[in-house]
Design a protein around this motif. Structure first.
Motif, PDB file in Angstrom:
ATOM      1  N   THR A  28     -12.307  10.300   5.818  1.00 56.73           N
ATOM      2  CA  THR A  28     -12.017   8.884   6.085  1.00 56.73           C
ATOM      3  C   THR A  28     -12.034   8.570   7.576  1.00 56.73           C
ATOM      4  OG1 THR A  28      -9.629   9.332   6.110  1.00 56.73           O
ATOM      5  CG2 THR A  28     -10.604   8.652   4.015  1.00 56.73           C
ATOM      6  N   ARG A  43     -18.735   1.595  -3.125  1.00 54.33           N
ATOM      7  CA  ARG A  43     -17.557   2.472  -3.105  1.00 54.33           C
ATOM      8  C   ARG A  43     -17.498   3.411  -4.301  1.00 54.33           C
ATOM      9  NH1 ARG A  43     -12.797   3.393  -0.822  1.00 54.33           N
ATOM     10  NH2 ARG A  43     -10.929   3.754  -2.089  1.00 54.33           N
ATOM     11  N   ASP A  51      -0.321   4.051  -2.426  1.00 52.34           N
ATOM     12  CA  ASP A  51      -0.805   5.323  -1.896  1.00 52.34           C
ATOM     13  C   ASP A  51      -0.051   6.489  -2.510  1.00 52.34           C
ATOM     14  OD1 ASP A  51      -2.713   4.216  -0.266  1.00 52.34           O
ATOM     15  OD2 ASP A  51      -1.423   4.111   1.492  1.00 52.34           O
ATOM     16  N   ARG A  84       0.416   7.488   3.834  1.00 56.06           N
ATOM     17  CA  ARG A  84      -0.652   6.506   3.967  1.00 56.06           C
ATOM     18  C   ARG A  84      -1.979   7.170   4.278  1.00 56.06           C
ATOM     19  NH1 ARG A  84       0.758   1.219   7.072  1.00 56.06           N
ATOM     20  NH2 ARG A  84       1.980   1.127   5.172  1.00 56.06           N
ATOM     21  N   ARG A  85      -1.957   8.160   5.164  1.00 67.95           N
ATOM     22  CA  ARG A  85      -3.208   8.875   5.463  1.00 67.95           C
ATOM     23  C   ARG A  85      -3.703   9.628   4.232  1.00 67.95           C
ATOM     24  NH1 ARG A  85      -0.509   9.727  10.403  1.00 67.95           N
ATOM     25  NH2 ARG A  85       0.257  11.765   9.722  1.00 67.95           N
ATOM     26  N   ARG A 115      -5.258   7.144   1.826  1.00 65.48           N
ATOM     27  CA  ARG A 115      -6.613   6.729   2.208  1.00 65.48           C
ATOM     28  C   ARG A 115      -7.637   7.806   1.859  1.00 65.48           C
ATOM     29  NH1 ARG A 115      -4.345   4.822   7.464  1.00 65.48           N
ATOM     30  NH2 ARG A 115      -3.962   2.598   7.270  1.00 65.48           N
ATOM     31  N   LEU A 125       0.805  -1.205   0.000  1.00 68.86           N
ATOM     32  CA  LEU A 125       0.000   0.000   0.000  1.00 68.86           C
ATOM     33  C   LEU A 125       0.844   1.265   0.000  1.00 68.86           C
ATOM     34  CD1 LEU A 125      -2.922  -0.866   2.429  1.00 68.86           C
ATOM     35  CD2 LEU A 125      -3.085  -0.361  -0.002  1.00 68.86           C
ATOM     36  N   VAL A 169      -8.873  13.193   3.918  1.00 67.71           N
ATOM     37  CA  VAL A 169      -8.392  12.511   5.127  1.00 67.71           C
ATOM     38  C   VAL A 169      -9.394  12.674   6.262  1.00 67.71           C
ATOM     39  CG1 VAL A 169      -6.602  12.519   6.904  1.00 67.71           C
ATOM     40  CG2 VAL A 169      -5.963  12.676   4.493  1.00 67.71           C
TER      41      VAL A 169
END
Length: 379
Positions: free
Chosen positions: A376, A109, A27, A322-323, A326, A23, A373
């Motif tokens: 999420t 999604r 990402d 990573r954040r 997402r 990931l 962010v």
């Protein structure tokens, strides 16, 4: 790394423990591609003569000329790696959930955000754009589509990805994929993908040239590339092609991508000088055929090289990336109203549109990702 092949790694449907490492590069790739989309859309507000929700165009001739070719290449290939990545991730998801669960997950999604954008976000952004341009609009005519301007905006990408995902689920319900297959990528598949994209693009642009208006802004002229790259990604995911990716092939893709980009730039420049841009955009002309061939080559070579490069260079987990990764999907969905709000705030500034473009583009990337962010974190 020694040797000619990238070190083999577990398949997406066989190695949950490797998800964090995998990931990380995914990402980074997502955030980079979506940031490029945001910057290009900011340019359409201030620099490029392309429809956008808010327009405050420069009167300069030089700036649009300098940005025209980068924008053309970005518009052609900017989302290609995401289609390839979407196909690459689909086999593992389908293997875990089954065809029915995979289809339901994609409807939630992809389908719900697409519907929400079409019904609410797009008309609201149109309203904000009119407000930012100094008008005194009423919101209801936009929400009720009395203005006749409602469309999918940049969500055409999500609409196509949803259709491809559902088609893949239906195909694998009828014809299950073989499991545990890992093989080197065959050159014939790459050639077939590039040829299919070229032939499909040329055929579609006979009736829907580049830049032409389409129903709900679904951009039919870009569909052959998306279909070809998604299919290539699915095969790569099912057969583990990335796990045994030959370095010579990656280098070949890099050189082929560079050649295609240079060829497209030269072709577009020649058409501009000779006033034959319409022939490049589509139709029964050798310029349109040459453009489609170079696009097919560039789409496959560039997307595959970028995936391999990000996978090799950016395969270390990072909390911030990573954040942002997402939240990148939500950032993509909501970046139009974010950009228009920033344009509304920047409108009174006594600076040139070029300066506002820089401010709105940079602020738009940060703000859109921050909004994504934040969303999420909500259930």
């Amino acid at each position: 790394m020694a040797g000619r092949r990238v070190a083999a790694r577990p398949r997406p449907d066989q190695a949950p423990a490797a998800a964090a490492a995998r990931l990380a590069w995914m990402d980074t790739l997502r955030v980079t591609a979506i940031a490029g989309v945001i910057v290009m859309h900011a340019a359409t507000a201030y620099i490029l003569d392309i429809d956008w929700y808010y327009q405050e165009r420069t009167t300069s001739i030089l700036t649009p000329t300098l940005l025209a070719f980068p924008a053309l290449l970005g518009g052609l290939f900017g989302l290609g790696p995401l289609f390839l990545l979407g196909g690459l991730l689909s086999p593992g998801s389908l293997a875990r959930k089954g065809p029915g669960g995979f289809a339901r997950g994609r409807l939630l999604r992809l389908g719900l955000p697409l519907l929400g954008f079409f019904v609410l976000v797009d008309p609201l952004t149109d309203y904000l754009g009119a407000l930012a341009e100094g008008e005194q609009p009423r919101l209801w005519p936009y929400l009720a589509d009395q203005t006749g301007t409602r469309d999918t905006g940049p969500m055409w990408f999500v609409a196509l990805l949803l259709l491809l995902s559902l088609a893949y689920a239906g195909l694998r319900r009828l014809y299950p994929a073989r499991s545990g297959v890992t093989a080197a990528i065959g050159h014939r598949y790459l050639v077939a993908a590039a040829a299919g994209i070229a032939a499909g693009s040329f055929a579609v642009r006979l009736v829907s040239p580049l830049g032409a208006e389409t129903f709900a802004n679904l951009r039919w002229e870009a569909w052959p590339q998306g279909i070809g790259l998604f299919a290539l990604g699915v095969l790569a995911g099912e057969r583990g092609w990335l796990e045994v990716l030959d370095r010579r092939l990656v280098r070949g893709c890099r050189w082929a991508a560079m050649a295609a980009l240079l060829g497209l730039t030269a072709l577009a420049a020649s058409a501009l000088v000779t006033d034959r841009l319409d022939a490049v955009a589509g139709g029964l002309a050798w310029l349109s055929a040459a453009f489609a061939v170079l696009e097919g080559l560039g789409a496959v070579a560039l997307s595959l090289w970028l995936v391999a490069w990000f996978r090799h260079r950016w395969d270390r987990p990072a909390g911030l990336v990573r954040r942002a990764g997402r939240g990148s999907y939500a950032a993509y969905v909501l970046h139009p109203p974010v950009l228009v709000v920033l344009s509304l705030l920047a409108r009174p500034l006594p600076v040139a549109p070029e300066a506002k473009f820089v401010l709105v583009a940079a602020g738009g990337v940060v703000a859109a990702v921050a909004v994504g962010v934040g969303l999420t974190r909500l259930r």
